[in-house]
Enzyme design. Structure first.
Site, mmCIF file in Angstrom:
data_model
loop_
_atom_site.group_PDB
_atom_site.id
_atom_site.type_symbol
_atom_site.label_atom_id
_atom_site.label_comp_id
_atom_site.label_asym_id
_atom_site.label_seq_id
_atom_site.Cartn_x
_atom_site.Cartn_y
_atom_site.Cartn_z
ATOM 1 N N ASN A 97 0.840 -0.762 0.005
ATOM 2 C CA ASN A 97 0.046 0.113 0.076
ATOM 3 C C ASN A 97 0.935 0.923 -0.364
ATOM 4 O O ASN A 97 1.057 1.820 0.831
ATOM 5 C CB ASN A 97 -1.316 0.389 1.617
ATOM 6 C CG ASN A 97 -0.382 0.375 2.932
ATOM 7 O OD1 ASN A 97 1.113 -0.955 2.921
ATOM 8 N ND2 ASN A 97 -1.317 0.287 3.357
ATOM 9 N N HIS A 236 -1.175 -10.005 11.400
ATOM 10 C CA HIS A 236 -1.190 -9.230 12.287
ATOM 11 C C HIS A 236 -2.906 -9.444 13.331
ATOM 12 O O HIS A 236 -3.523 -8.827 13.243
ATOM 13 C CB HIS A 236 -1.389 -7.312 12.898
ATOM 14 C CG HIS A 236 -1.929 -7.353 11.664
ATOM 15 N ND1 HIS A 236 -2.947 -7.269 10.651
ATOM 16 C CD2 HIS A 236 -1.649 -6.169 10.566
ATOM 17 C CE1 HIS A 236 -3.386 -6.321 9.856
ATOM 18 N NE2 HIS A 236 -2.721 -5.349 9.820
ATOM 19 N N ASP A 307 4.460 -4.707 12.054
ATOM 20 C CA ASP A 307 3.292 -4.037 11.385
ATOM 21 C C ASP A 307 3.773 -2.273 11.004
ATOM 22 O O ASP A 307 3.420 -1.360 10.911
ATOM 23 C CB ASP A 307 1.926 -3.884 11.416
ATOM 24 C CG ASP A 307 1.233 -3.805 10.773
ATOM 25 O OD1 ASP A 307 1.357 -3.218 9.359
ATOM 26 O OD2 ASP A 307 -0.616 -3.596 11.446
HETATM 27 O O1 DOR Z 1 -2.824 0.646 11.503
HETATM 28 C C1 DOR Z 1 -1.880 0.088 10.506
HETATM 29 N N1 DOR Z 1 -1.013 0.876 9.433
HETATM 30 N N2 DOR Z 1 -2.641 -0.862 9.600
HETATM 31 C C2 DOR Z 1 -2.834 -1.436 8.070
HETATM 32 O O2 DOR Z 1 -3.227 -1.897 8.509
HETATM 33 C C3 DOR Z 1 -2.127 -0.267 7.268
HETATM 34 C C4 DOR Z 1 -1.055 0.640 8.020
HETATM 35 C C5 DOR Z 1 -0.247 1.498 7.014
HETATM 36 O O3 DOR Z 1 0.079 1.729 6.512
HETATM 37 O O4 DOR Z 1 -0.262 2.861 7.503
HETATM 38 ZN ZN ZN Z 2 0.222 -3.766 8.076
#
Ligand code: DOR
Ligand code: ZN
Length: 450
Positions: A97, A236, A307
């Protein structure tokens, strides 16, 4: 670049035992592991005195969001990998992403080319699934450096999303390799976000994106994995409900992970830390945290990840619910877990199992994750005797903060070594940030997968 290096007199965390001794890396590979005094320096070899230090395999973090390309002011492959190396991480897997999303072969190739120039650690990349890119997903099957397919079944940061059954089935039916899912049910999320719109207190986040959202999606993805005989990794895990359900329903096709922050924080920390502790899926409750530990120890949960999601403090400062979700973690994950170990939550060998061997097994990463002769010379030497308090200013991430600011950790990596080359070092009692040694692109390679 293949280094030659000898670590002498360290406490080595080997796969089935702990041994005081020496380890030689030659041509980038672990050549010999010997008990104390077994190996003498050779000409031209870098020698590290490991007295008082613990030698671990380099950590593999299979879940990071470096913002390269698109938001390199928050993190790029250089700063992210630098921060990772400061935390003892020698390999990372980066999520799709970014901006643009990594959803086809050419965008993946761009990331790989950028990493070759910028990264100081080993690296691999996920391709993101969309409603209509199955042929793109197929086009990277077996491509070097591609670790798997990521599906966001529920909306999070960015616009990647696949939630309709027909599209999910199409992906599971027509691709191979591992699918990693962000398991939150989009329909339930949408209806609840509307219901919770009036709530401005941060406790509403976990109430809104509740365990049921996660459990529905986890069950749905698991059913698809079984129907299509497809490997699935649920990223997660956060809730006790999912952890218990997976304990009896996981089978051979499914693996899962937990974030360091879900093992550490609960509702009380969310109240204290505010939007710094905002993430998706949310930090939940003490009972969830305790259950995640239990399911990690009984083997239901395969590995630990960060993460790492760098958002600026400025963006976080708008408060709940407007602040973005996610927090940085790569430079603190190993010290944090070793601190848990020293506090009696688990053993140092458990940490190695969950942060080195576990990710290598889940993603079938070649030649990494254990101190074994013939494996790659990726190492971290940590100090378990001294405690240091970390502050925002001690971090390498471009966003310049950590959710653990003010907390005292032990287990800081004194040396991080990749293919036998020192990439990052710290002096005991010196600046906590330590000293970067490797130039961007000079160490680290594209990961290979079986
Ligand atoms: O808290 C999050 N941040 N969860 C996600 O799934 C994506 C991530 C982000 O890319 O900021
Ligand atoms: Zn993630």
């Amino acid at each position: 670049m293949n280094g030659r290096l000898l670590v002498q007199n360290a406490t080595m965390i080997l796969p089935n035992r702990i041994v005081e001794g020496d380890l030689r890396v030659s041509d980038g590979l672990i050549k010999t592991i010997a008990p104390f005094g077994g190996l003498q320096p050779e000409i031209g070899e870098e020698v590290i005195d490991g007295t008082g230090l613990y030698l671990l395999p380099g950590v593999i973090d299979p879940h990071v969001h470096f913002r390269d390309p698109g938001n390199t002011e928050k993190e790029d492959l250089e700063s992210g990998s630098r921060a990772a190396s400061a935390g003892g991480i020698t390999s990372f897997l980066d999520m799709p992403n970014t901006s643009p999303n990594a959803i086809n072969r050419s965008l993946i190739a761009d990331k790989i080319a950028a990493a070759a120039k910028k990264s100081v650690t080993h690296h691999g990349f996920f391709i993101g699934a969309t409603n209509s890119n199955v042929s793109d997903l197929q086009s990277v099957e077996g491509m070097d450096g591609v670790c798997g397919i990521k599906i966001f079944m529920g909306s999070s940061t960015g616009d990647l999303l696949v939630h309709e059954q027909k599209h999910l089935e199409n992906i599971f039916a027509n691709t191979r390799g591992i699918i990693a899912t962000h398991a939150e049910d989009e329909e339930r999320l949408r209806s609840r976000i509307t219901k919770f719109e009036h709530r401005k207190d941060i406790a509403a986040h976990a109430e809104c994106r509740d365990a049921e959202c996660a459990l529905i999606a986890t069950k749905r993805a698991s059913a698809l994995a079984k129907d299509y005989d497809h490997r699935l990794h649920i990223v997660h895990l956060t809730s006790r409900q999912e952890a218990d359900w997976l304990a009896s329903n996981k089978g051979d096709l499914i693996t899962t992970e937990v974030c360091t922050q879900h093992l550490t924080f609960d509702q009380n920390d969310v109240e204290k830390l505010g939007t710094r502790a905002l993430m998706n899926p949310p930090i939940r409750y003490t009972e969830d945290k305790d259950k995640l530990w239990q399911r990690l120890k009984d083997g239901t949960i395969d590995c630990i990840v960060t993460d790492h999601a760098p958002h600026t403090l400025e963006a976080k400062s708008v408060g709940f619910p407007g602040a973005p979700a996610g927090m940085p973690g790569v430079e603190t994950s190993l010290p944090l877990m070793l601190t848990h170990a020293m506090e009696g939550k688990c053993s140092v060998s458990d940490v190695v199992k969950w942060m080195c061997k576990g990710p290598a097994e889940v993603y079938r990463i070649k030649n990494k994750g254990s101190l074994v002769e013939g494996f790659d010379g990726d190492l971290t030497l940590v100090d378990l005797e001294n405690n240091r308090i970390i502050q925002d200013s001690d971090t390498w991430t471009k966003v310049g903060w950590t959710p653990y600011a003010g907390m005292e950790f032990t287990g800081w990596p004194i040396y991080t070594i990749i293919d036998g080359n020192i990439v990052h070092k710290r002096e005991i009692g010196g600046q906590l940030r330590g000293i970067p040694v490797a130039l961007p692109g000079s160490t680290g390679r594209l990961l290979e997968f079986n």
